[in-house]
Design a protein around this motif. Sequence first.
Motif, PDB file in Angstrom:
ATOM      1  N   ALA A 123      13.160  78.363 -18.743  1.00 41.08           N
ATOM      2  CA  ALA A 123      12.323  77.864 -17.806  1.00 41.08           C
ATOM      3  C   ALA A 123      12.968  76.594 -16.886  1.00 41.08           C
ATOM      4  CB  ALA A 123      10.956  77.181 -18.143  1.00 41.08           C
ATOM      5  N   ASP A 124      12.797  76.714 -15.679  1.00 41.79           N
ATOM      6  CA  ASP A 124      13.252  75.656 -14.658  1.00 41.79           C
ATOM      7  C   ASP A 124      12.372  74.157 -14.874  1.00 41.79           C
ATOM      8  OD1 ASP A 124      15.736  76.852 -13.452  1.00 41.79           O
ATOM      9  OD2 ASP A 124      14.304  78.144 -12.768  1.00 41.79           O
ATOM     10  N   LEU A 125      11.255  74.423 -15.069  1.00 41.89           N
ATOM     11  CA  LEU A 125      10.037  73.591 -14.979  1.00 41.89           C
ATOM     12  C   LEU A 125       9.088  74.069 -15.794  1.00 41.89           C
ATOM     13  CD1 LEU A 125       9.091  70.939 -13.824  1.00 41.89           C
ATOM     14  CD2 LEU A 125       8.111  72.275 -12.064  1.00 41.89           C
ATOM     15  N   LEU A 137       3.264  82.100 -15.956  1.00 42.45           N
ATOM     16  CA  LEU A 137       4.418  82.021 -15.542  1.00 42.45           C
ATOM     17  C   LEU A 137       4.426  82.147 -14.116  1.00 42.45           C
ATOM     18  CD1 LEU A 137       6.720  84.524 -17.584  1.00 42.45           C
ATOM     19  CD2 LEU A 137       6.710  82.052 -17.807  1.00 42.45           C
ATOM     20  N   ILE A 138       4.976  81.258 -13.283  1.00 40.50           N
ATOM     21  CA  ILE A 138       5.043  81.231 -11.811  1.00 40.50           C
ATOM     22  C   ILE A 138       6.518  81.155 -11.404  1.00 40.50           C
ATOM     23  CG2 ILE A 138       4.726  79.774  -9.677  1.00 40.50           C
ATOM     24  CD1 ILE A 138       2.199  78.845 -11.091  1.00 40.50           C
ATOM     25  N   ASN A 139       6.723  82.381 -10.645  1.00 36.41           N
ATOM     26  CA  ASN A 139       8.096  82.386  -9.860  1.00 36.41           C
ATOM     27  C   ASN A 139       7.892  82.001  -8.595  1.00 36.41           C
ATOM     28  OD1 ASN A 139       9.857  83.402 -12.296  1.00 36.41           O
ATOM     29  ND2 ASN A 139       8.342  85.014 -12.045  1.00 36.41           N
ATOM     30  N   ILE A 140       8.813  81.096  -8.129  1.00 32.11           N
ATOM     31  CA  ILE A 140       8.718  80.656  -6.709  1.00 32.11           C
ATOM     32  C   ILE A 140      10.124  81.006  -6.123  1.00 32.11           C
ATOM     33  CG2 ILE A 140       9.056  78.744  -5.290  1.00 32.11           C
ATOM     34  CD1 ILE A 140       6.949  77.399  -7.171  1.00 32.11           C
ATOM     35  N   ILE A 146       5.266  82.385  -3.790  1.00 26.45           N
ATOM     36  CA  ILE A 146       4.894  82.113  -5.103  1.00 26.45           C
ATOM     37  C   ILE A 146       4.135  83.324  -5.695  1.00 26.45           C
ATOM     38  CG2 ILE A 146       3.274  80.749  -6.422  1.00 26.45           C
ATOM     39  CD1 ILE A 146       2.938  78.650  -4.280  1.00 26.45           C
ATOM     40  N   GLU A 147       4.687  83.427  -7.138  1.00 31.03           N
ATOM     41  CA  GLU A 147       4.143  84.677  -7.630  1.00 31.03           C
ATOM     42  C   GLU A 147       3.856  84.287  -9.072  1.00 31.03           C
ATOM     43  OE1 GLU A 147       6.749  87.833  -7.889  1.00 31.03           O
ATOM     44  OE2 GLU A 147       7.049  87.955  -5.714  1.00 31.03           O
ATOM     45  N   ALA A 148       2.429  84.600  -9.542  1.00 33.35           N
ATOM     46  CA  ALA A 148       1.915  84.092 -10.806  1.00 33.35           C
ATOM     47  C   ALA A 148       1.499  85.257 -11.501  1.00 33.35           C
ATOM     48  CB  ALA A 148       0.805  83.145 -10.747  1.00 33.35           C
ATOM     49  N   VAL A 163       2.979  68.319  -6.545  1.00 31.56           N
ATOM     50  CA  VAL A 163       4.313  68.835  -6.525  1.00 31.56           C
ATOM     51  C   VAL A 163       4.856  69.345  -5.536  1.00 31.56           C
ATOM     52  CG1 VAL A 163       5.997  69.653  -8.303  1.00 31.56           C
ATOM     53  CG2 VAL A 163       4.021  68.480  -9.146  1.00 31.56           C
ATOM     54  N   LEU A 164       5.997  69.053  -5.102  1.00 28.52           N
ATOM     55  CA  LEU A 164       6.826  69.934  -4.065  1.00 28.52           C
ATOM     56  C   LEU A 164       7.989  70.770  -4.897  1.00 28.52           C
ATOM     57  CD1 LEU A 164       6.689  70.617  -0.871  1.00 28.52           C
ATOM     58  CD2 LEU A 164       8.369  68.965  -0.842  1.00 28.52           C
ATOM     59  N   ILE A 165       7.787  72.167  -4.605  1.00 26.85           N
ATOM     60  CA  ILE A 165       8.868  72.810  -5.198  1.00 26.85           C
ATOM     61  C   ILE A 165       9.339  73.820  -4.337  1.00 26.85           C
ATOM     62  CG2 ILE A 165       9.232  74.563  -6.828  1.00 26.85           C
ATOM     63  CD1 ILE A 165       7.107  73.091  -8.854  1.00 26.85           C
ATOM     64  N   GLU A 166      10.410  73.945  -3.913  1.00 26.26           N
ATOM     65  CA  GLU A 166      11.076  74.879  -2.773  1.00 26.26           C
ATOM     66  C   GLU A 166      10.039  75.172  -1.608  1.00 26.26           C
ATOM     67  OE1 GLU A 166      14.033  77.100  -3.819  1.00 26.26           O
ATOM     68  OE2 GLU A 166      14.075  75.817  -5.578  1.00 26.26           O
ATOM     69  N   GLY A 167       9.498  73.814  -1.017  1.00 29.44           N
ATOM     70  CA  GLY A 167       8.775  73.864  -0.094  1.00 29.44           C
ATOM     71  C   GLY A 167       7.480  74.236  -0.121  1.00 29.44           C
ATOM     72  N   PHE A 168       6.890  74.241  -1.246  1.00 27.31           N
ATOM     73  CA  PHE A 168       5.410  74.781  -1.598  1.00 27.31           C
ATOM     74  C   PHE A 168       4.890  73.592  -2.428  1.00 27.31           C
ATOM     75  CE2 PHE A 168       7.306  79.025  -1.540  1.00 27.31           C
ATOM     76  CZ  PHE A 168       6.582  79.813  -0.809  1.00 27.31           C
ATOM     77  N   LYS A 169       3.551  73.561  -1.840  1.00 21.19           N
ATOM     78  CA  LYS A 169       3.042  72.153  -2.412  1.00 21.19           C
ATOM     79  C   LYS A 169       2.096  72.724  -3.420  1.00 21.19           C
ATOM     80  CE  LYS A 169       2.748  68.877   1.382  1.00 21.19           C
ATOM     81  NZ  LYS A 169       1.920  68.000   2.242  1.00 21.19           N
TER      82      LYS A 169
END
Length: 165
Positions: free
Chosen positions: A29-31, A147-150, A154-156, A75-81
Motif C-alpha cells: 500500500a501507498d497509504l 481497497l481504494i485506488n486513486i 477513485i475506485e473502491a 486528506v488531499l490525495i492526487e487532487g481528491f478530497k
Amino acid sequence: MKIVVISDTHIPKRARKFPLPLIREMETADLIIHAGDWQTLDVYQELSAYGNVTGVTGNVDSPELGRVLNSRELVLIEGFKIGVVHGHGRGKSTVNRAKSAFAGEKVDCIIFGHSHIPFHQEEDGLLLFNPGSATDKRRQEQFSFGLINIGSTIEARHIYYPDKV
C-alpha cells in the motif's frame, strides 16, 4: 495510488494481530487509512511499520491515541478530497453522521466506520465507504477491509475473508 482502508480493529480486545489478507495488502500500500476504534497507540505504531498511516479516533480509543489523532480528518490525495471520520454519535444513521461531519465542504469521498458493516455507495458524485471490520465482523458473514485506488478517478472495493487468521 493504492490505499488500504480499515476500521474497528479493536486490538487487542477482538484480535491479537492483523489478519494475513490485510497484511498482504498493507505490504504494497501507498497509504493506510484507519477510520477509528483502533483501541491503543500500539496499533497505530504497528500499522506505521507497513508505511504511511493516517486516521481518526473512534469512541473506544485510548486517551494516548487522542493526543496523536483527531476525530476528523480531511486528506488531499492526487487532487481528491477525502474525509475520514469514525461516525459514532447520537441520532441519525452512521452514514448520515459521517456525511454531517463534512456538511458544507466539497469532498469526493467520505470514509467512516463504527457500524462494522461494509458500505459502498455513490451519491451525487460523493463516494461513501465503510470498510467493515478486519477483526470484529459482529453479525456480518465475513471479515472485511477496503481497497481504494486513486488515479484519474477513485475506485473502491471490499476484500472479504472468512476468518481472521
